[in-house]
Design a protein around this motif. Structure first.
Motif, PDB file in Angstrom:
ATOM      1  N   ARG A  25       0.886  -1.372   0.113  1.00  0.00           N
ATOM      2  CA  ARG A  25      -0.006  -0.007   0.029  1.00  0.00           C
ATOM      3  C   ARG A  25       0.921   1.178  -0.022  1.00  0.00           C
ATOM      4  O   ARG A  25       1.908   1.337   0.937  1.00  0.00           O
ATOM      5  CB  ARG A  25      -0.952   0.027   1.235  1.00  0.00           C
ATOM      6  CG  ARG A  25      -2.002   1.154   1.441  1.00  0.00           C
ATOM      7  CD  ARG A  25      -2.434   1.239   2.721  1.00  0.00           C
ATOM      8  NE  ARG A  25      -3.017   0.073   3.173  1.00  0.00           N
ATOM      9  CZ  ARG A  25      -4.177  -0.215   3.134  1.00  0.00           C
ATOM     10  NH1 ARG A  25      -5.139   0.468   2.545  1.00  0.00           N
ATOM     11  NH2 ARG A  25      -4.878  -1.517   3.678  1.00  0.00           N
ATOM     12  N   ASP A  55      -3.678   3.864  -6.570  1.00  0.00           N
ATOM     13  CA  ASP A  55      -4.847   3.393  -7.062  1.00  0.00           C
ATOM     14  C   ASP A  55      -5.181   1.953  -6.812  1.00  0.00           C
ATOM     15  O   ASP A  55      -6.196   1.478  -7.067  1.00  0.00           O
ATOM     16  CB  ASP A  55      -4.701   3.404  -8.785  1.00  0.00           C
ATOM     17  CG  ASP A  55      -4.398   5.040  -9.116  1.00  0.00           C
ATOM     18  OD1 ASP A  55      -5.249   5.846  -8.559  1.00  0.00           O
ATOM     19  OD2 ASP A  55      -3.936   4.957 -10.149  1.00  0.00           O
ATOM     20  N   ALA A  59      -9.217   3.372  -3.452  1.00  0.00           N
ATOM     21  CA  ALA A  59      -8.358   2.522  -3.901  1.00  0.00           C
ATOM     22  C   ALA A  59      -8.927   0.921  -4.142  1.00  0.00           C
ATOM     23  O   ALA A  59      -9.432   0.560  -3.344  1.00  0.00           O
ATOM     24  CB  ALA A  59      -6.963   2.483  -3.268  1.00  0.00           C
ATOM     25  N   ALA A 100      -2.226   6.254  -0.460  1.00  0.00           N
ATOM     26  CA  ALA A 100      -3.520   5.305  -1.027  1.00  0.00           C
ATOM     27  C   ALA A 100      -4.582   6.069  -1.156  1.00  0.00           C
ATOM     28  O   ALA A 100      -4.831   6.753  -0.204  1.00  0.00           O
ATOM     29  CB  ALA A 100      -3.237   4.106  -0.466  1.00  0.00           C
ATOM     30  N   LYS A 101      -5.248   6.226  -1.961  1.00  0.00           N
ATOM     31  CA  LYS A 101      -6.642   6.941  -2.430  1.00  0.00           C
ATOM     32  C   LYS A 101      -7.620   6.155  -1.485  1.00  0.00           C
ATOM     33  O   LYS A 101      -7.542   4.803  -1.178  1.00  0.00           O
ATOM     34  CB  LYS A 101      -6.993   7.005  -3.637  1.00  0.00           C
ATOM     35  CG  LYS A 101      -6.069   7.661  -4.611  1.00  0.00           C
ATOM     36  CD  LYS A 101      -6.404   7.567  -6.068  1.00  0.00           C
ATOM     37  CE  LYS A 101      -5.246   8.286  -6.672  1.00  0.00           C
ATOM     38  NZ  LYS A 101      -5.596   8.424  -8.538  1.00  0.00           N
TER      39      LYS A 101
END
Length: 243
Positions: free
Chosen positions: A70, A111, A78, A74-75
């Protein structure tokens, strides 16, 4: 007149000298064998010093029987997947060759989050099999938080699987980890084999999880939300997951 034959006492000084000569020969042989073993140690992994290594920009967390890859950025949305792989699986090796670079980029961009779940079903129940010992070495690095060493050793064991399958001892795995920058403590942990048994338990738990979710155990598999990612060619799984 007949001649008498004198039988020497093996405990006499002459016999003692013979025994000491044998002891000396055995001692020399032991030294020679030891030298051969010591000089040969590390030979299988010397070439790794010349191998180009990869610096990754993501973190690895070892928990819940998986290594989670990760990005620190991280969005929130994601995509999260479970990647099941076995270090004795040639298809897993090919998948790594074809997709690791793309997977690394997607994770680093925030992503994608990947839970790498190791299997060892191809060892067919042997705790000393290649799958288990290779996984033990890689997971020792992940558990220690040595992400770069983890990523590079995993890649090598997958990419060069055919050359090393069933040919490496714990010493060889430890020497390889050292070549990839592992700490002395982790190298010795791998060398001792102390985490081979826990790794076997981990791989068994992953197989149980995969079987519960999908009804079968095989590799490589990419699972999202408890189901296989539907794709005709598994090498295209990120195109489907990332849209």
């Amino acid at each position: 007149m007949s001649k008498s034959t004198k039988v020497s006492n093996p405990n006499s000084k002459g016999g003692s000298g013979f025994i000491w000569a044998i002891v000396a020969v055995v001692a020399i042989a032991a030294v020679v064998i030891g030298y051969i073993v010591m000089s040969g140690q590390g030979k299988k992994t010397e070439h790794l010093a010349e191998r180009e290594t990869i610096d990754v920009a993501f973190e690895s967390e070892f928990s819940d029987n998986a290594v989670t890859l990760r990005s620190a950025d991280a969005k929130a949305d994601a995509e999260v997947v479970d990647l099941y792989e076995d270090f004795s699986c040639s298809y897993c090796g090919q998948l790594a060759v074809n997709t690791d670079e793309q997977m690394q980029a997607a994770v680093e961009e925030g992503d994608l989050v990947v839970n790498v779940r190791t299997l060892n079903f191809l060892d067919r129940g042997s705790i000393d099999g290649h799958s288990t010992r290779a996984a033990a070495a890689v997971l020792a690095l992940a558990e220690a938080g040595e992400t770069d060493a983890y990523w590079n050793l995993r890649a090598y064991l997958m990419e060069d699987q055919q050359d090393i399958y069933n040919k490496w001892s714990n010493d060889d795995f430890a020497d390889a980890a050292k070549q990839f920058g592992a700490s002395d403590e982790t190298v010795e942990k791998i060398r001792s084999g102390e985490n081979v048994e826990p790794t076997n338990a981990l791989a068994t738990a992953n197989a149980d999880k995969l079987n519960t979710e999908t009804g079968s155990v095989s590799s490589p598999r990419v699972i999202q939300d408890g189901q296989d990612v539907e794709v005709a060619d598994i090498n295209q799984w990120m195109d489907v997951v990332l849209g």
